[in-house]
Design an enzyme around this catalytic site. Structure first.
Site, mmCIF file in Angstrom:
data_model
loop_
_atom_site.group_PDB
_atom_site.id
_atom_site.type_symbol
_atom_site.label_atom_id
_atom_site.label_comp_id
_atom_site.label_asym_id
_atom_site.label_seq_id
_atom_site.Cartn_x
_atom_site.Cartn_y
_atom_site.Cartn_z
ATOM 1 N N LYS A 22 8.757 -8.764 3.131
ATOM 2 C CA LYS A 22 8.996 -7.882 4.351
ATOM 3 C C LYS A 22 7.710 -7.229 4.678
ATOM 4 C CE LYS A 22 10.207 -3.420 2.970
ATOM 5 N NZ LYS A 22 9.455 -2.535 3.562
ATOM 6 N N ASN A 23 6.889 -6.671 3.636
ATOM 7 C CA ASN A 23 5.716 -6.020 3.999
ATOM 8 C C ASN A 23 4.389 -7.033 4.845
ATOM 9 O OD1 ASN A 23 6.993 -3.941 3.421
ATOM 10 N ND2 ASN A 23 5.742 -3.414 1.543
ATOM 11 N N ARG A 94 9.028 2.929 9.521
ATOM 12 C CA ARG A 94 7.853 3.487 9.906
ATOM 13 C C ARG A 94 6.728 2.464 10.359
ATOM 14 N NH1 ARG A 94 4.601 6.718 8.075
ATOM 15 N NH2 ARG A 94 2.675 5.684 7.250
ATOM 16 N N CYS A 118 9.568 9.962 4.942
ATOM 17 C CA CYS A 118 10.407 9.302 4.305
ATOM 18 C C CYS A 118 11.203 10.027 3.387
ATOM 19 C CB CYS A 118 9.958 8.033 3.761
ATOM 20 S SG CYS A 118 8.861 8.357 2.592
ATOM 21 N N ARG A 123 4.568 11.222 5.367
ATOM 22 C CA ARG A 123 3.806 9.843 5.443
ATOM 23 C C ARG A 123 2.727 9.976 6.612
ATOM 24 N NH1 ARG A 123 7.019 5.645 3.443
ATOM 25 N NH2 ARG A 123 5.024 4.379 3.722
ATOM 26 N N PRO A 124 1.802 10.585 6.229
ATOM 27 C CA PRO A 124 0.672 11.008 7.316
ATOM 28 C C PRO A 124 0.068 9.624 8.161
ATOM 29 C CG PRO A 124 -0.203 11.266 5.258
ATOM 30 C CD PRO A 124 1.216 11.099 4.946
ATOM 31 N N VAL A 125 -0.290 9.894 9.308
ATOM 32 C CA VAL A 125 -0.962 8.587 10.140
ATOM 33 C C VAL A 125 -2.194 9.141 10.530
ATOM 34 C CG1 VAL A 125 1.239 7.534 10.595
ATOM 35 C CG2 VAL A 125 0.425 9.486 12.175
ATOM 36 N N LEU A 127 -5.370 8.634 9.552
ATOM 37 C CA LEU A 127 -6.287 7.573 9.421
ATOM 38 C C LEU A 127 -5.967 6.354 10.355
ATOM 39 C CD1 LEU A 127 -6.471 6.934 5.558
ATOM 40 C CD2 LEU A 127 -8.118 7.886 6.534
ATOM 41 N N ASP A 309 4.873 0.040 -5.194
ATOM 42 C CA ASP A 309 6.248 -0.168 -4.835
ATOM 43 C C ASP A 309 7.020 -0.795 -6.088
ATOM 44 O OD1 ASP A 309 5.395 -1.507 -1.711
ATOM 45 O OD2 ASP A 309 5.667 0.551 -2.557
ATOM 46 N N ARG A 401 17.337 -2.788 3.389
ATOM 47 C CA ARG A 401 16.244 -2.869 4.236
ATOM 48 C C ARG A 401 15.233 -3.948 3.537
ATOM 49 N NH1 ARG A 401 13.516 2.754 5.059
ATOM 50 N NH2 ARG A 401 12.168 1.326 5.959
HETATM 51 C C1 EPZ Z 1 2.284 0.252 2.832
HETATM 52 O O1 EPZ Z 1 2.963 1.630 3.525
HETATM 53 C C2 EPZ Z 1 3.971 -0.291 2.474
HETATM 54 N N1 EPZ Z 1 4.664 -0.469 3.861
HETATM 55 C C3 EPZ Z 1 4.593 0.649 1.439
HETATM 56 O O2 EPZ Z 1 5.879 -0.200 0.905
HETATM 57 C C4 EPZ Z 1 3.525 0.798 0.345
HETATM 58 O O3 EPZ Z 1 4.018 1.549 -1.015
HETATM 59 C C5 EPZ Z 1 2.316 1.099 0.519
HETATM 60 O O4 EPZ Z 1 1.434 0.258 1.676
HETATM 61 C C6 EPZ Z 1 1.279 1.444 -0.315
HETATM 62 O O5 EPZ Z 1 0.865 -0.024 -0.910
HETATM 63 C C7 EPZ Z 1 4.636 -1.518 4.401
HETATM 64 O O6 EPZ Z 1 3.720 -2.282 4.261
HETATM 65 C C8 EPZ Z 1 5.581 -1.607 5.573
HETATM 66 P P1 EPZ Z 1 -0.738 3.262 2.978
HETATM 67 P P2 EPZ Z 1 1.584 2.307 4.156
HETATM 68 O O7 EPZ Z 1 -1.169 3.676 4.504
HETATM 69 O O8 EPZ Z 1 0.921 1.365 4.990
HETATM 70 C C9 EPZ Z 1 -1.896 7.860 2.417
HETATM 71 C C10 EPZ Z 1 8.214 -0.124 0.597
HETATM 72 O O9 EPZ Z 1 8.773 0.073 -0.211
HETATM 73 N N2 EPZ Z 1 -2.352 7.799 3.916
HETATM 74 O O10 EPZ Z 1 -1.374 2.423 2.363
HETATM 75 O O11 EPZ Z 1 2.481 3.530 5.106
HETATM 76 C C11 EPZ Z 1 -0.565 7.762 2.234
HETATM 77 O O12 EPZ Z 1 0.106 9.013 2.339
HETATM 78 C C12 EPZ Z 1 6.818 0.618 1.333
HETATM 79 O O13 EPZ Z 1 8.084 -1.530 0.970
HETATM 80 C C13 EPZ Z 1 -2.962 8.820 4.828
HETATM 81 O O14 EPZ Z 1 -3.271 9.832 3.917
HETATM 82 O O15 EPZ Z 1 0.960 3.018 3.129
HETATM 83 C C14 EPZ Z 1 -0.566 7.110 0.929
HETATM 84 O O16 EPZ Z 1 -0.533 8.202 -0.017
HETATM 85 C C15 EPZ Z 1 7.062 1.903 1.019
HETATM 86 N N3 EPZ Z 1 -3.181 8.822 6.154
HETATM 87 C C16 EPZ Z 1 -1.713 6.300 0.770
HETATM 88 O O17 EPZ Z 1 -2.679 6.566 1.980
HETATM 89 C C17 EPZ Z 1 -2.645 7.650 6.679
HETATM 90 O O18 EPZ Z 1 -3.006 7.860 8.164
HETATM 91 C C18 EPZ Z 1 -1.583 4.836 1.033
HETATM 92 O O19 EPZ Z 1 -0.600 4.636 2.138
HETATM 93 C C19 EPZ Z 1 -2.067 6.750 6.204
HETATM 94 C C20 EPZ Z 1 -2.106 6.824 4.858
#
Ligand code: EPZ
Length: 422
Positions: A22-23, A94, A118, A123-125, A127, A309, A401
């Site tokens: 999926k990811n 998301r 979630c 889940r901040p964006v 970055l 995960d 999902r």
């Molecule tokens: C991806 O989410 C995966 N989702 C998640 O899987 C997975 O848990 C995560 O990566 C970590 O490996 C998909 O690929 C669709 P991140 P993502 O940005 O990209 C912080 C599942 O169960 N952060 O790597 O959203 C964030 O809060 C899902 O399949 C910021 O602070 O994760 C976290 O602590 C759940 N600011 C860390 O970074 C930002 O702008 C890593 O998040 C973005 C992230």
């Protein structure tokens, strides 16, 4: 809403095939918008998140044909006229936020809803937005939407360092940078297999990306990308989930096929510390449960560290281990909504800060339990399969999902799971 009725204490014996990831699929789907010609993706799992993202992409006018029979999707972006991703769809999934990088990268404009939180928190964006600004994209907020605009001369490119590493933010800025006018240098990028696969696919489409799989990526913008047929990776989290499900009953012996062991990083070494017998041969992993599960403490980390995960699934196995263990999540510090549900089955564990302390040696007994998010739900199914009696796992739409045909696959190797209406 559906629930699972699960009869416990069933060993798992036989072969289970892993579906496409999926990811890893979601970034490829967004990247398909960047190509001048049609893009065909193969090994795509039939999951609600894939259907949702297809709907988001169709909103732009892109043609999308999902062929369930051969697990392929055909995209044709030649008819795109709308550069938007609406709230009612983005809030469901998301990763729809990847539309920001894809649309502004290809068309110079994007209006994408901010994703919600979630089940386990914000889940901040930030970055994602900072990285896009760093390569010259203008960002403004408008009633819960992000408006991203390229300068009239196109996205100039730039330099950005991620802190912390972020899978999603790395994906978004790569999607925006590959068709930029200039050069982009990214430091401390996410190196998850999902990101490496995206870069390899974009390179196959004609992108100029140097440093794939390393911490620093250099992207020289090109004028266009061509349509390709791209094969999606197997799901590494589904693989790890079945490996862990396959050691909870001492009589279990499971062969997992169609996978890629390299995508699991250090998880494999930690898995063997439980005492499980593991044999890897090409795309097949065979797992034999130990008589006694050794307690193994883990801390999640970015790839190739222990994947967040698989954190909930690991804690679930540790409830049966012969001793105490501590599972710490450094990626999401509050991803423990499954803990009180495991408690209802008789497991002895509690959360302190961003760790769950597990006593082990639990005698799990049946109960009704509630799914809250994708990975927590599958952990509850694993626990119920190893609890005395018949349990109910509610709200299994979370599972639909991210795990293709879960109960069919598990029942084929000895589980006793019935899907019913709640
Ligand atoms: C991806 O989410 C995966 N989702 C998640 O899987 C997975 O848990 C995560 O990566 C970590 O490996 C998909 O690929 C669709 P991140 P993502 O940005 O990209 C912080 C599942 O169960 N952060 O790597 O959203 C964030 O809060 C899902 O399949 C910021 O602070 O994760 C976290 O602590 C759940 N600011 C860390 O970074 C930002 O702008 C890593 O998040 C973005 C992230």
């Amino acid at each position: 809403m559906d629930k699972f009725i699960i009869e416990g204490k069933t060993p798992l014996k036989g072969t289970i095939a892993v579906s496409g990831s999926k990811n890893a699929a979601l970034p490829l789907m967004a990247a398909s918008l960047l190509a001048e010609g049609p893009v065909k993706l193969t090994n795509i799992p039939i999951l609600d998140d894939i259907h949702t993202f297809n709907k988001v992409i169709k909103e732009t006018g892109c043609k999308v044909e999902f062929n369930h029979a051969d697990r392929s999707i055909l995209f044709d972006a030649s008819g795109v006229t709308q550069y938007i991703a609406p709230y009612e769809l983005v809030r469901k999934m998301r990763a729809s936020f990847y539309m920001l990088g894809a649309l502004v990268g290809r068309y110079g404009y994007a209006k994408v809803s901010l994703p919600g939180g979630c089940a386990w928190g914000p889940r901040p964006v930030n970055l994602h937005l900072e990285a896009l600004k760093a390569i010259g994209v203008k960002i403004k907020m408008d009633n819960g939407y992000v408006i991203a605009e390229a300068p009239p001369s196109g996205i100039p490119g730039g330099e950005f360092t991620f802190n912390p590493r972020s899978v999603g933010a790395t994906v978004n800025v790569i999607l925006a940078a590959v068709l930029a006018k200039g050069k982009t240098v990214l430091h401390n990028v996410a190196q998850e297999p999902d990101v490496v696969q995206l870069c390899q696919a974009l390179a196959q489409m004609g992108a100029d990306i140097q440093g794939i799989g390393k911490s620093k990526l250099t992207i020289n913008g090109v004028n266009s990308l061509k349509g390709q047929t791209l094969r999606n990776a197997p799901d590494r989290i589904e693989t790890g989930t079945y490996m862990l499900a396959g050691i909870m009953n001492p009589d279990s012996h499971v062969t997992i096929t169609n996978t890629d062991p390299d995508d699991l990083g250090h998880f494999l070494e930690q898995f063997e510390q439980t005492g499980a017998l593991m044999n890897i041969s090409g795309t097949t992993i065979t797992v034999k449960a130990p008589e006694i599960i050794q307690p193994v403490s883990i801390t999640t980390d970015v790839y190739p560290g222990f994947p967040t995960d698989l954190q909930a699934q690991w804690a679930t196995v540790m409830t049966l281990a012969d001793g105490k263990s501590v599972i710490t999540d450094t990626i999401y510090t509050d991803r423990f909504s499954y803990v009180p549900e495991l408690g209802r089955l008789g497991a002895q564990l509690d959360v302190k800060l961003n760790s769950v302390h597990v006593n082990g040696n639990s005698q799990l007994t049946s109960a009704s339990i509630m799914s809250t998010d994708l990975r927590a739900s599958v952990s509850l199914v694993m626990a119920a399969m190893n609890a005395e009696g018949t349990s109910e796992v509610l709200r299994v739409y979370h599972l639909d999902r991210g795990y293709e045909f879960l109960e069919t696959k598990l029942n084929a190797i000895g589980a006793k799971i019935t899907r019913a209406k709640e």
